[in-house]
Write a protein that holds these residues in place. Structure first.
Motif, PDB file in Angstrom:
ATOM      1  N   SER A 103      26.580 -31.519  32.901  1.00 58.44           N
ATOM      2  CA  SER A 103      26.853 -30.189  33.450  1.00 58.44           C
ATOM      3  C   SER A 103      27.269 -29.175  32.400  1.00 58.44           C
ATOM      4  O   SER A 103      27.353 -27.986  32.688  1.00 58.44           O
ATOM      5  N   SER A 104      27.543 -29.617  31.191  1.00 59.32           N
ATOM      6  CA  SER A 104      27.998 -28.686  30.152  1.00 59.32           C
ATOM      7  C   SER A 104      26.852 -28.302  29.218  1.00 59.32           C
ATOM      8  O   SER A 104      25.771 -28.888  29.243  1.00 59.32           O
ATOM      9  N   ASP A 105      27.117 -27.312  28.382  1.00 60.11           N
ATOM     10  CA  ASP A 105      26.094 -26.724  27.522  1.00 60.11           C
ATOM     11  C   ASP A 105      26.247 -27.232  26.094  1.00 60.11           C
ATOM     12  O   ASP A 105      27.236 -26.931  25.423  1.00 60.11           O
ATOM     13  N   PRO A 106      25.292 -27.993  25.582  1.00 59.07           N
ATOM     14  CA  PRO A 106      25.396 -28.497  24.210  1.00 59.07           C
ATOM     15  C   PRO A 106      25.357 -27.394  23.169  1.00 59.07           C
ATOM     16  O   PRO A 106      25.764 -27.602  22.032  1.00 59.07           O
ATOM     17  N   GLY A 107      24.890 -26.216  23.554  1.00 58.90           N
ATOM     18  CA  GLY A 107      24.887 -25.099  22.620  1.00 58.90           C
ATOM     19  C   GLY A 107      26.250 -24.465  22.443  1.00 58.90           C
ATOM     20  O   GLY A 107      26.510 -23.777  21.459  1.00 58.90           O
ATOM     21  N   PHE A 108      27.157 -24.699  23.394  1.00 55.69           N
ATOM     22  CA  PHE A 108      28.476 -24.074  23.379  1.00 55.69           C
ATOM     23  C   PHE A 108      29.494 -24.932  22.631  1.00 55.69           C
ATOM     24  O   PHE A 108      30.284 -24.422  21.834  1.00 55.69           O
TER      25      PHE A 108
END
Length: 345
Positions: free
Chosen positions: A293-298
């Motif tokens: 659910s999280s963003d690997p770019g962040f």
């Protein structure tokens, strides 16, 4: 918008950093510390942070002193924060850099009479900060960039170059955990599995997938160690039962310091997007990071050896603690074979 205060970073010799309250964020904060030292090699960096962060800060050679934040996260405690600030006046700090965006986190630095107080506007902190920066989330897309930018002049080119975190581990500390946990030195390789994620189940790869990875590595002669907090014991037990108890389960039985030193002995780490993932990256391990659910770019693992697995479904990243659609396909669809292929290559 920066203050016209003439006491700029170029003159700062003693810097107080108000640190974050999460494991992963504190690891990423080391990029700021390294950047400050690169710019001003003689500067002194102290960090005001929760007591649990001491084990991480002790492994960051850039940090001169860790000052324990006496107020638990979530409590306002105005008078305690004012008292803390006044107690810091004798330290003679030239600058404070605030990584949290909360109003309450700026109170101690204001009452410490620190002449330059840098941070993002956050919760309308104009009166408490005199070097209040406006965060451009489109330009600074990563957490680590946002941290490092606060250590640079307001007119510095953005996004900034971010040094990689690098925790320092001594042989003495490694031997201490080997002795405490009665580990027998063997020639086999070690795979660390980190099946937990404090944020919620939408960030946790299924235990049965972890178990399959463990089973195949054990069949290849590897040791498999399980890491996590007390909250992760059920998932770890499920993984271990699936492999007839052949994993070494450290969940809930180590301090953070011991977990860091134990993980420094591993050859590869498979982890959800969690604080331990960032610890493994800062230990320069081969990290296979599983994102749901999280963003690997962040908040990616800051390590050139790290490999990220994400399915990039239309519904992700949703940043929810639990799957709002009830299926968690962003995680269940990532197969053990995908992870094993990366470990093998």
């Amino acid at each position: 918008m920066a203050s016209s205060n003439t006491h700029t970073l170029n003159a700062a010799k003693k810097i107080l950093v108000v640190g974050p309250s999460w494991v992963g964020d504190m690891v990423m904060a080391q990029s700021l510390f390294i950047s400050l030292k690169n710019i001003h090699p003689d500067c002194q960096i102290d960090v005001l942070a929760p007591s649990w962060t001491l084990s991480l800060l002790q492994r960051m050679p850039e940090v001169n002193e860790a000052i324990i934040m006496p107020v638990p996260r979530g409590r306002f405690a105005l008078m305690e924060r004012i008292k803390l600030g006044k107690s810091l006046r004798s330290k003679g700090y030239d600058q404070a850099i605030l990584l949290p965006n909360s109003w309450k986190s700026a109170i101690p630095t204001f009452f410490a009479n620190i002449p330059l107080r840098t941070g993002y506007i956050g919760e309308c902190r104009w009166g408490l900060l005199n070097d209040a920066r406006k965060l451009n989330k489109n330009l600074l897309t990563m957490t680590v960039q946002r941290f490092v930018a606060l250590g640079l002049p307001v007119d510095a080119p953005m996004p900034p170059s971010c040094p990689k975190p690098a925790l320092t581990i001594s042989e003495d500390r490694q031997q201490a955990v080997i002795d405490k946990f009665q580990l027998t030195p063997v020639a086999s390789r070690i795979l660390a599995l980190c099946p937990g994620a404090e944020y919620g189940p939408a960030k946790r790869w299924p235990p049965e997938h972890y178990a399959e990875v463990a089973r195949q590595r054990i069949d290849q002669g590897w040791q498999v160690w399980l890491f996590g907090s007390e909250k992760d014991k059920n998932d770890a037990a499920q993984i271990n039962r699936a492999v007839s108890g052949l994993c070494r389960d450290f969940t809930g039985s180590t301090s953070l310091a011991e977990a860091v030193d134990l993980m420094s002995l591993a050859d590869a780490v498979v982890s959800n997007d969690s604080g331990l993932m960032h610890v493994a990256a800062a230990l320069d391990k081969k990290v296979i990071a599983v994102y749901g659910s999280s963003d690997p770019g962040f908040t990616p693992p800051l390590n050139g050896k790290a490999r990220i697995i994400t399915l990039k479904l239309d519904c992700s990243p949703c940043f929810k603690r639990e799957c709002p659609l009830g299926h968690s396909n962003c995680l269940t669809g990532i197969t053990p074979e995908q992870v094993l292929n990366i470990i093998n290559n």
